[in-house]
Design a protein around this motif. Sequence first.
Motif, PDB file in Angstrom:
ATOM      1  N   LYS A 117     -12.765  12.271 -32.701  1.00 44.21           N
ATOM      2  CA  LYS A 117     -13.455  11.745 -31.988  1.00 44.21           C
ATOM      3  C   LYS A 117     -13.354   9.742 -31.420  1.00 44.21           C
ATOM      4  O   LYS A 117     -12.044   9.175 -32.030  1.00 44.21           O
ATOM      5  CB  LYS A 117     -15.391  11.434 -32.063  1.00 44.21           C
ATOM      6  CG  LYS A 117     -15.420  12.778 -32.609  1.00 44.21           C
ATOM      7  CD  LYS A 117     -17.156  12.876 -32.455  1.00 44.21           C
ATOM      8  CE  LYS A 117     -18.077  14.823 -32.019  1.00 44.21           C
ATOM      9  NZ  LYS A 117     -18.620  14.998 -32.668  1.00 44.21           N
ATOM     10  N   ALA A 118     -14.369   9.301 -31.114  1.00 43.24           N
ATOM     11  CA  ALA A 118     -13.740   7.626 -30.375  1.00 43.24           C
ATOM     12  C   ALA A 118     -14.063   7.063 -31.517  1.00 43.24           C
ATOM     13  O   ALA A 118     -13.244   5.761 -32.190  1.00 43.24           O
ATOM     14  CB  ALA A 118     -15.097   6.987 -29.794  1.00 43.24           C
ATOM     15  N   ALA A 119     -14.568   7.473 -32.891  1.00 47.34           N
ATOM     16  CA  ALA A 119     -14.043   6.392 -34.560  1.00 47.34           C
ATOM     17  C   ALA A 119     -13.429   6.830 -35.181  1.00 47.34           C
ATOM     18  O   ALA A 119     -12.530   5.640 -35.589  1.00 47.34           O
ATOM     19  CB  ALA A 119     -15.696   6.989 -35.024  1.00 47.34           C
ATOM     20  N   ASP A 120     -12.596   7.459 -34.745  1.00 51.96           N
ATOM     21  CA  ASP A 120     -11.579   7.916 -34.727  1.00 51.96           C
ATOM     22  C   ASP A 120     -10.226   6.896 -34.102  1.00 51.96           C
ATOM     23  O   ASP A 120      -9.443   6.288 -34.972  1.00 51.96           O
ATOM     24  CB  ASP A 120     -10.620   9.229 -34.894  1.00 51.96           C
ATOM     25  CG  ASP A 120     -11.648  10.363 -35.975  1.00 51.96           C
ATOM     26  OD1 ASP A 120     -11.742  10.145 -37.336  1.00 51.96           O
ATOM     27  OD2 ASP A 120     -12.501  11.285 -35.440  1.00 51.96           O
ATOM     28  N   VAL A 121     -10.149   6.564 -33.199  1.00 52.57           N
ATOM     29  CA  VAL A 121      -9.737   6.146 -32.817  1.00 52.57           C
ATOM     30  C   VAL A 121      -9.780   4.523 -32.208  1.00 52.57           C
ATOM     31  O   VAL A 121      -8.682   4.091 -32.971  1.00 52.57           O
ATOM     32  CB  VAL A 121      -9.650   5.571 -30.478  1.00 52.57           C
ATOM     33  CG1 VAL A 121      -9.203   5.276 -30.314  1.00 52.57           C
ATOM     34  CG2 VAL A 121      -9.547   7.574 -30.163  1.00 52.57           C
ATOM     35  N   VAL A 122     -10.833   4.360 -32.989  1.00 52.52           N
ATOM     36  CA  VAL A 122     -11.247   2.914 -33.220  1.00 52.52           C
ATOM     37  C   VAL A 122     -10.611   2.701 -34.719  1.00 52.52           C
ATOM     38  O   VAL A 122      -9.949   1.351 -34.834  1.00 52.52           O
ATOM     39  CB  VAL A 122     -13.055   2.185 -33.509  1.00 52.52           C
ATOM     40  CG1 VAL A 122     -13.038   1.164 -33.822  1.00 52.52           C
ATOM     41  CG2 VAL A 122     -13.092   2.963 -31.861  1.00 52.52           C
ATOM     42  N   TYR A 123     -10.971   3.616 -35.569  1.00 52.18           N
ATOM     43  CA  TYR A 123     -10.213   3.498 -36.564  1.00 52.18           C
ATOM     44  C   TYR A 123      -9.176   2.899 -37.008  1.00 52.18           C
ATOM     45  O   TYR A 123      -8.300   2.327 -37.637  1.00 52.18           O
ATOM     46  CB  TYR A 123     -10.723   4.635 -37.126  1.00 52.18           C
ATOM     47  CG  TYR A 123      -9.701   4.466 -39.350  1.00 52.18           C
ATOM     48  CD1 TYR A 123     -10.939   3.452 -40.588  1.00 52.18           C
ATOM     49  CD2 TYR A 123      -8.636   4.661 -39.371  1.00 52.18           C
ATOM     50  CE1 TYR A 123      -9.971   3.790 -41.110  1.00 52.18           C
ATOM     51  CE2 TYR A 123      -8.036   4.829 -40.916  1.00 52.18           C
ATOM     52  CZ  TYR A 123      -8.756   4.311 -41.546  1.00 52.18           C
ATOM     53  OH  TYR A 123      -8.163   4.333 -43.433  1.00 52.18           O
ATOM     54  N   SER A 124      -7.739   4.124 -36.021  1.00 51.54           N
ATOM     55  CA  SER A 124      -6.872   3.648 -36.230  1.00 51.54           C
ATOM     56  C   SER A 124      -5.926   2.363 -35.210  1.00 51.54           C
ATOM     57  O   SER A 124      -5.241   1.358 -35.986  1.00 51.54           O
ATOM     58  CB  SER A 124      -6.381   5.342 -34.948  1.00 51.54           C
ATOM     59  OG  SER A 124      -6.686   5.958 -35.393  1.00 51.54           O
ATOM     60  N   MET A 125      -6.772   2.059 -34.258  1.00 59.05           N
ATOM     61  CA  MET A 125      -6.858   0.820 -34.043  1.00 59.05           C
ATOM     62  C   MET A 125      -6.757   0.116 -34.397  1.00 59.05           C
ATOM     63  O   MET A 125      -5.446  -1.527 -34.985  1.00 59.05           O
ATOM     64  CB  MET A 125      -7.442   0.887 -32.161  1.00 59.05           C
ATOM     65  CG  MET A 125      -6.474   1.720 -31.183  1.00 59.05           C
ATOM     66  SD  MET A 125      -4.807   1.748 -30.655  1.00 59.05           S
ATOM     67  CE  MET A 125      -4.328   3.004 -31.609  1.00 59.05           C
TER      68      MET A 125
END
Length: 526
Positions: A117-125
């Motif tokens: 989900k989007a939270a994983d994308v934010v975390y990854s970046m």
Amino acid sequence: MKISVFAITATTIVAVFAVSGSSPSAFAQVANRPVLVVSSGVADISTLDPDRATNVGDVGVVSEIFNGLARFAPGSADPKEIQPDLAEKWQTSADKKTWIFYLRKGVQFHGGYGEMKAADVVYSMRRAADPKRSSFAADFAMIDKVEALDDYTVRFTLKYPDSTFLGLVSNYHGGSIVSGAAAEKLGNKFGQSPIGTGPFVFSQLVTQQYLTLVANDTYFRGAPKLASITYRMILSDSARELAVSTGEIDLIGGKREQRWVKRAEGRGMNVDIFNPAEFRTLFLNRNIKPLDNLKVRQAIATVINVDEIVRYAGKDVAEKGCSVVPNGYLGGNCGSGGYTYDVARAKKLLADAGFPSGITLRSVVSNASAQQPIMQIIQAQLAQAGIKLDMEVVDHATYQAKSRRDQSALVFYGAARFPNADNWLREFYDSAASIGAPGAMSNFAHCSVADSDIRAARVEPDPLRQLMLWKQAQQKIHDDVCAVPLFGLKQVWAHGDRVRFGYELKGALNLQPPITELTTVTRSAP
């Protein structure tokens, strides 16, 4: 009884999951599919953390475990062919400073870590931009803010327009999306137990022997045609060649030499030569005397015969460089020209610098087949001008470590990056990237002469003005002899007749033929 590692089967792989306690449910249907056996020629895998993987042997494996928001089309290294990956689509503002990505729904992380989900994308970046956790942090410095608008929408706000932003969030150098829950739980062990969303799942690594990835049957593009991939750690070129000729190995990393290509083709192998070329450069470390003397650096540049080196590598695999920026990169400029080979002038420059009897330099050299022979040629060329090069030949990992501890006067380095002058100049010629600096990357020369132009070009919104600044930077670096650009060396791999990649191979930024859900190999009945 001696059991060959080549005999690993899908049944064995499921057993590994059972012993390790991992759920094999996503891998239960692999028994009737083939195993692809690969040997890239590296001694071991260093890390499978996508934010730390820089070695050639690591990045190809990482690309099979992880996805980015976007991806280079399989078999392509052309940024014009970037496609949606974990993002279904995106949009950008007129000033190119705001980007919104709309994520696929239902994409699952490996190992039962749930939906991406989007939270994983934010975390990854944020992880990719953190120098304590990422080797590519400097690449992400232009991101001002990344935020989840909802579970499937992510917005990036940039500090300035970036013409290569899609490449930054692609499946390359820090663009991979990781499970935030897995990365936090595993911490420093994430590189040994990577959790991604890709077509293959990490299963087992036996140090200096083999690594196994298994098929991810819940992959959002469909279950892979392969049961698994086994990477064999075989350093011997002759052993790899024999193994692919006999069918024990399906795909090998070849020697990037014309002679090897012809020999391999003569033995019935299918040889793959593709872009991007890894650009070979000889960096002159001015922190080690007498390389702080410009005339000494000029003498070295003048006595190196790049044409001889290119002839050795071969016309199909090597292309002479014309600037400190690799051939074909946006912003590369050959206007400054190369250095003219002139032994007599090199001797005079040394004498004028106060070294009429010559000098001795020490260089740490990798024993890799793509480096050691070239450095032996350079060693002989330098000797013509009275420059003695003492070479400490070590394994590739030791060479990397010692070079990054500033222990080598001349650093021979090859790399491929997103094809844009800013990426290259920032990593190799900006003083902020110097070895030992807080933001150290790969400025082995401790070059600083073009800092103002490199940094101004990075934030310049006018494309023509940006090109002019890049041109100025290259001229200054050339005149200061921070490095001697040598040649671009294309990727060389070979495979047997039974391998089908599932795409046309023209390029691969991760430096090996991508193994995707469509890749397969035909096995004969026992």
